[in-house]
Design a protein around this motif. Structure first.
Motif: not given
Length: 85
Positions: A41-49, A51-55
């Motif tokens: 789940t953490a891996d999927k969340v970290s790859r979510d577009p 989330v990536v954009k917000a980071a």
């Protein structure tokens, strides 16, 4: 460590009603499955577009904040020197 007393440990599920510790009945298979699911789940969340954009935006904002903070310090020092003469 905060002391909860026996009643507190019962509420936390660390000691059962008979007084034995829950650690003696730890289900390692269930723990491993849960850990693997959380990692996926953490891996999927970290790859979510989103989330990536917000980071990326967060990193850019942080960089700008550090630069503007530096400019503020320099201007404050300059003003202090100009006005203290």
């Amino acid at each position: 460590m905060k002391h909860y007393g026996t009643l507190g440990w019962l509420k936390l599920g660390i000691i059962d009603n008979e007084g034995s510790t829950a650690m003696s009945r730890l289900d390692l298979t269930n723990l491993a499955i849960t850990a693997a699911q959380n990692i996926q789940t953490a891996d999927k969340v970290s790859r979510d577009p989103a989330v990536v954009k917000a980071a990326k935006q967060f990193a850019e904002d942080g960089t700008r904040a550090v630069r503007s903070g530096g400019a503020l310090i320099r201007e404050t020092r300059s003003s202090w020197h100009r006005n203290s003469r």
